[in-house]
Design a protein around this motif. Structure first.
Motif, mmCIF file in Angstrom:
data_model
loop_
_atom_site.group_PDB
_atom_site.id
_atom_site.type_symbol
_atom_site.label_atom_id
_atom_site.label_comp_id
_atom_site.label_asym_id
_atom_site.label_seq_id
_atom_site.Cartn_x
_atom_site.Cartn_y
_atom_site.Cartn_z
ATOM 1 N N MET A 70 0.811 -1.211 0.000
ATOM 2 C CA MET A 70 0.000 0.000 0.000
ATOM 3 C C MET A 70 0.851 1.271 0.000
ATOM 4 O O MET A 70 0.388 2.322 -0.429
ATOM 5 C CB MET A 70 -0.934 0.004 1.220
ATOM 6 N N ASP A 71 2.109 1.163 0.490
ATOM 7 C CA ASP A 71 2.961 2.346 0.545
ATOM 8 C C ASP A 71 3.937 2.440 -0.629
ATOM 9 O O ASP A 71 4.807 3.306 -0.657
ATOM 10 C CB ASP A 71 3.745 2.381 1.867
ATOM 11 N N GLU A 72 3.789 1.570 -1.618
ATOM 12 C CA GLU A 72 4.651 1.618 -2.792
ATOM 13 C C GLU A 72 4.124 2.637 -3.799
ATOM 14 O O GLU A 72 2.955 3.035 -3.763
ATOM 15 C CB GLU A 72 4.729 0.246 -3.471
ATOM 16 N N GLU A 73 5.009 3.009 -4.733
ATOM 17 C CA GLU A 73 4.584 3.881 -5.817
ATOM 18 C C GLU A 73 3.679 3.103 -6.774
ATOM 19 O O GLU A 73 3.847 1.890 -6.956
ATOM 20 C CB GLU A 73 5.794 4.408 -6.592
ATOM 21 N N ALA A 74 2.749 3.805 -7.383
ATOM 22 C CA ALA A 74 1.799 3.152 -8.288
ATOM 23 C C ALA A 74 2.501 2.417 -9.424
ATOM 24 O O ALA A 74 2.088 1.329 -9.831
ATOM 25 C CB ALA A 74 0.818 4.177 -8.842
ATOM 26 N N MET A 75 3.561 3.017 -9.943
ATOM 27 C CA MET A 75 4.236 2.410 -11.084
ATOM 28 C C MET A 75 5.128 1.240 -10.688
ATOM 29 O O MET A 75 5.896 0.721 -11.502
ATOM 30 C CB MET A 75 5.037 3.467 -11.842
ATOM 31 N N GLY A 76 5.005 0.820 -9.424
ATOM 32 C CA GLY A 76 5.665 -0.423 -9.011
ATOM 33 C C GLY A 76 5.156 -1.604 -9.815
ATOM 34 O O GLY A 76 5.811 -2.649 -9.889
ATOM 35 N N VAL A 77 4.017 -1.427 -10.474
ATOM 36 C CA VAL A 77 3.471 -2.507 -11.304
ATOM 37 C C VAL A 77 4.380 -2.802 -12.496
ATOM 38 O O VAL A 77 4.362 -3.908 -13.035
ATOM 39 C CB VAL A 77 2.044 -2.178 -11.800
ATOM 40 N N ARG A 78 5.173 -1.822 -12.901
ATOM 41 C CA ARG A 78 6.128 -2.061 -13.998
ATOM 42 C C ARG A 78 7.302 -2.914 -13.532
ATOM 43 O O ARG A 78 7.800 -3.756 -14.272
ATOM 44 C CB ARG A 78 6.643 -0.731 -14.546
ATOM 45 N N ARG A 79 7.746 -2.667 -12.306
ATOM 46 C CA ARG A 79 8.909 -3.389 -11.779
ATOM 47 C C ARG A 79 8.559 -4.793 -11.303
ATOM 48 O O ARG A 79 9.440 -5.621 -11.113
ATOM 49 C CB ARG A 79 9.535 -2.601 -10.625
ATOM 50 N N LYS A 80 7.274 -5.027 -11.076
ATOM 51 C CA LYS A 80 6.844 -6.324 -10.550
ATOM 52 C C LYS A 80 5.792 -6.940 -11.483
ATOM 53 O O LYS A 80 4.602 -6.966 -11.166
ATOM 54 C CB LYS A 80 6.267 -6.171 -9.140
ATOM 55 N N PRO A 81 6.223 -7.471 -12.628
ATOM 56 C CA PRO A 81 5.249 -8.025 -13.578
ATOM 57 C C PRO A 81 4.469 -9.214 -13.028
ATOM 58 O O PRO A 81 3.387 -9.525 -13.512
ATOM 59 C CB PRO A 81 6.115 -8.424 -14.767
ATOM 60 N N LYS A 82 5.022 -9.883 -11.992
ATOM 61 C CA LYS A 82 4.340 -11.047 -11.419
ATOM 62 C C LYS A 82 3.610 -10.710 -10.126
ATOM 63 O O LYS A 82 3.260 -11.602 -9.358
ATOM 64 C CB LYS A 82 5.342 -12.169 -11.193
ATOM 65 N N ALA A 83 3.391 -9.413 -9.893
ATOM 66 C CA ALA A 83 2.599 -9.006 -8.728
ATOM 67 C C ALA A 83 1.164 -9.486 -8.894
ATOM 68 O O ALA A 83 0.663 -9.633 -10.019
ATOM 69 C CB ALA A 83 2.636 -7.488 -8.582
ATOM 70 N N SER A 84 0.484 -9.715 -7.790
ATOM 71 C CA SER A 84 -0.863 -10.302 -7.836
ATOM 72 C C SER A 84 -1.834 -9.487 -8.674
ATOM 73 O O SER A 84 -2.646 -10.048 -9.415
ATOM 74 C CB SER A 84 -1.404 -10.485 -6.406
ATOM 75 N N ILE A 85 -1.756 -8.148 -8.601
ATOM 76 C CA ILE A 85 -2.686 -7.340 -9.378
ATOM 77 C C ILE A 85 -2.420 -7.492 -10.874
ATOM 78 O O ILE A 85 -3.353 -7.538 -11.682
ATOM 79 C CB ILE A 85 -2.642 -5.845 -8.948
ATOM 80 N N ASN A 86 -1.155 -7.606 -11.271
ATOM 81 C CA ASN A 86 -0.821 -7.796 -12.685
ATOM 82 C C ASN A 86 -1.289 -9.160 -13.189
ATOM 83 O O ASN A 86 -1.810 -9.284 -14.301
ATOM 84 C CB ASN A 86 0.681 -7.654 -12.898
ATOM 85 N N VAL A 87 -1.090 -10.183 -12.372
ATOM 86 C CA VAL A 87 -1.531 -11.535 -12.758
ATOM 87 C C VAL A 87 -3.050 -11.565 -12.899
ATOM 88 O O VAL A 87 -3.593 -12.165 -13.841
ATOM 89 C CB VAL A 87 -1.061 -12.582 -11.725
ATOM 90 N N ALA A 88 -3.755 -10.884 -11.984
ATOM 91 C CA ALA A 88 -5.219 -10.834 -12.055
ATOM 92 C C ALA A 88 -5.680 -10.111 -13.317
ATOM 93 O O ALA A 88 -6.617 -10.551 -13.995
ATOM 94 C CB ALA A 88 -5.772 -10.145 -10.803
ATOM 95 N N MET A 89 -5.029 -8.999 -13.653
ATOM 96 C CA MET A 89 -5.374 -8.270 -14.881
ATOM 97 C C MET A 89 -5.107 -9.122 -16.116
ATOM 98 O O MET A 89 -5.895 -9.113 -17.079
ATOM 99 C CB MET A 89 -4.555 -6.977 -14.983
ATOM 100 N N ASP A 90 -4.011 -9.868 -16.096
ATOM 101 C CA ASP A 90 -3.691 -10.728 -17.233
ATOM 102 C C ASP A 90 -4.752 -11.806 -17.451
ATOM 103 O O ASP A 90 -5.013 -12.215 -18.588
ATOM 104 C CB ASP A 90 -2.315 -11.386 -17.038
ATOM 105 N N LEU A 91 -5.362 -12.271 -16.365
ATOM 106 C CA LEU A 91 -6.426 -13.271 -16.500
ATOM 107 C C LEU A 91 -7.595 -12.710 -17.298
ATOM 108 O O LEU A 91 -8.205 -13.410 -18.109
ATOM 109 C CB LEU A 91 -6.908 -13.727 -15.113
ATOM 110 N N VAL A 92 -7.902 -11.422 -17.081
ATOM 111 C CA VAL A 92 -8.965 -10.766 -17.848
ATOM 112 C C VAL A 92 -8.521 -10.571 -19.291
ATOM 113 O O VAL A 92 -9.274 -10.835 -20.230
ATOM 114 C CB VAL A 92 -9.345 -9.416 -17.204
#
Length: 343
Positions: A70-92
Motif C-alpha cells: 500500500m505504501d509503494e509507488e503506483a508504477m511499481g506494477v512495472r517493476r513487478k510483472p508477477k505481482a498479484s494485481i498484474n496476474v489478475a489483470m492478465d487473466l482478464v
C-alpha cells in the motif's frame, strides 16, 4: 474453464486486511452468488485462509509471486510483472476471467489496468464511478470521477457522463437517467472554466440526458442519477462521505443520557445506527467501477473487509451480466465509424 458462471479474478494480496478478509468475502460470494472466483496471490497464505472456511467450492487459487504494498509507488506494477494485481489483470486480458477486483493500492490498480487492459477506443481517460446513497429509499446516484483524474478537460467529463449514463441505464435500470454536473450553482453561467465548457458539451450531446448543474446539497438528494466532476473534487467528496457514517454514530452515542438510561438507549439504538452507517458508507457498496478501461475492473477501499469484498464481487457480476463494457465499446465503435464515414 468449462463453466458458464461469471469468472472473477480477485487480488487476494491487495488491501489492509489481505488475504484473510479478501478470502472470506470471496468464499461467501462463491457460495451465495454462484460465481467462479479466482484468488490471485501467494498460494500458502491463501490456502491457510481457505482451510478456516473448510470449502473450495467455485474457488481456484492462481499463484502470484509478488504483491504491491500500500505504501509503494503506483508504477511499481512495472517493476513487478508477477505481482498479484498484474496476474489478475492478465487473466482478464487472456479471457480466463470476466472481471478483476482489488482492494490494493488504487493508483497501482489503475496503472495495471491501463498497462494490461488498455483504454476503450474513443475514451481519453478512464473514470472511477462510485455509488452513493440518497434520501430516496432504494435509490443511489453514481458519481464519477472519484479519483482517477485529478486534472480534467471538458471532453473527459463529457465521456464520464456518457459512461455513467450507460451504467445507469443498463445496470440500475433507469431508462432516462438524470445527469448533472457538480458545480457551485444551478445557473449555467456559474463555475470555473472547466465547468462552463463542460456544461456546453453536456447540454449539446444527444446521447446524454443532461438536466443541469448539481450543487453539493443535491448530491444525496435523489434528484440526480449521474453526477460528473473531476477526480480531485470527486475524491474529496468520496472521503467526506466515508466519514459521515462514523461521525453520525459517534455523535448520537455521545448525546445519549448518562447512566442506566443511556446504557439502555445505546443497546437499543446501536443495531439501527450501524445499519444507517452501512447505508451511507461507500465501502459497504464494494468499491468503484473503473469505467473506460477495456475490461471490468472494480477498485475496492483499502480497508475493505469480507462484506465489502462480497459486495464488490456482486457489483462485478452485475456489470458482466448487463454487458456494461460491451455497451460502452459499442457506442464508441459506432461513433468512430460515423466519424470515418463523414470524412
Amino acid at each position: 474453464m468449462g463453466s458458464t458462471r461469471e469468472r472473477i479474478a480477485v487480488d487476494a494480496m491487495g488491501g489492509d486486511h489481505a488475504p484473510k478478509e479478501i478470502v472470506a468475502g470471496a468464499v461467501r460470494a462463491a457460495e451465495e452468488l454462484d460465481v467462479q472466483v479466482l484468488l490471485v496471490g501467494q498460494p500458502q497464505q491463501i490456502q491457510s485462509c481457505l482451510e478456516e472456511h473448510g470449502t473450495t467450492r467455485n474457488l481456484e487459487v492462481v499463484p502470484a509471486e509478488e504483491k504491491i504494498a500500500m505504501d509503494e509507488e503506483a508504477m511499481g506494477v512495472r517493476r513487478k510483472p508477477k505481482a498479484s494485481i498484474n496476474v489478475a489483470m492478465d487473466l482478464v486480458k487472456q479471457e480466463r476471467a470476466d472481471a478483476v477486483i482489488s482492494a490494493g493500492h488504487s493508483g497501482a490498480v489503475m496503472a495495471s489496468a491501463l498497462l494490461r487492459l488498455g483504454r476503450i477506443k474513443g475514451i481519453d481517460r478512464p473514470a472511477i464511478g462510485a455509488m452513493f446513497p440518497t434520501l430516496l429509499a432504494g435509490k443511489s446516484v453514481i458519481i464519477l470521477d472519484v479519483g482517477a483524474n485529478v486534472d480534467c478537460r471538458p471532453r473527459y467529463l463529457e465521456q464520464f457522463a456518457l459512461m455513467g449514463t450507460v451504467y445507469s441505464q443498463y445496470v440500475l435500470g433507469i431508462e432516462t437517467p438524470k445527469v448533472g454536473l457538480l458545480n457551485i450553482g444551478e445557473e449555467s453561467s456559474k463555475g470555473n472554466d472547466l465547468a462552463l465548457k463542460s456544461y456546453q458539451l453536456l447540454e449539446a450531446h444527444p446521447a446524454i440526458p443532461f438536466v443541469g448543474n448539481a450543487e453539493g446539497r443535491d448530491v444525496l438528494s435523489g434528484e440526480f442519477d449521474v453526477i460528473v466532476c473531476d477526480g480531485f473534487v470527486g475524491n474529496v467528496l468520496l472521503k467526506f462521505a466515508e466519514a459521515i457514517g462514523e461521525v453520525l454514530l459517534q455523535i448520537t452515542l455521545e448525546e445519549l443520557p448518562q447512566g442506566l438510561r443511556g446504557q439502555l438507549g445505546s443497546a437499543i439504538l446501536k443495531p439501527n445506527l450501524r445499519r444507517i452507517k452501512q447505508r451511507i458508507d461507500h465501502a459497504e457498496h464494494g468499491g468503484g467501477l473503473l469505467l473506460g478501461v477495456d475490461g471490468i475492473c472494480i477498485i475496492s477501499h483499502g480497508s475493505s473487509q469480507a462484506p465489502s469484498i462480497f459486495n464488490a464481487i456482486r457489483l462485478a457480476k452485475d456489470a458482466i451480466g448487463h454487458q456494461v463494457l460491451q455497451r460502452i465499446q459499442s457506442y464508441y465503435g459506432q461513433a468512430a465509424e460515423q466519424t470515418r464515414s463523414s470524412q
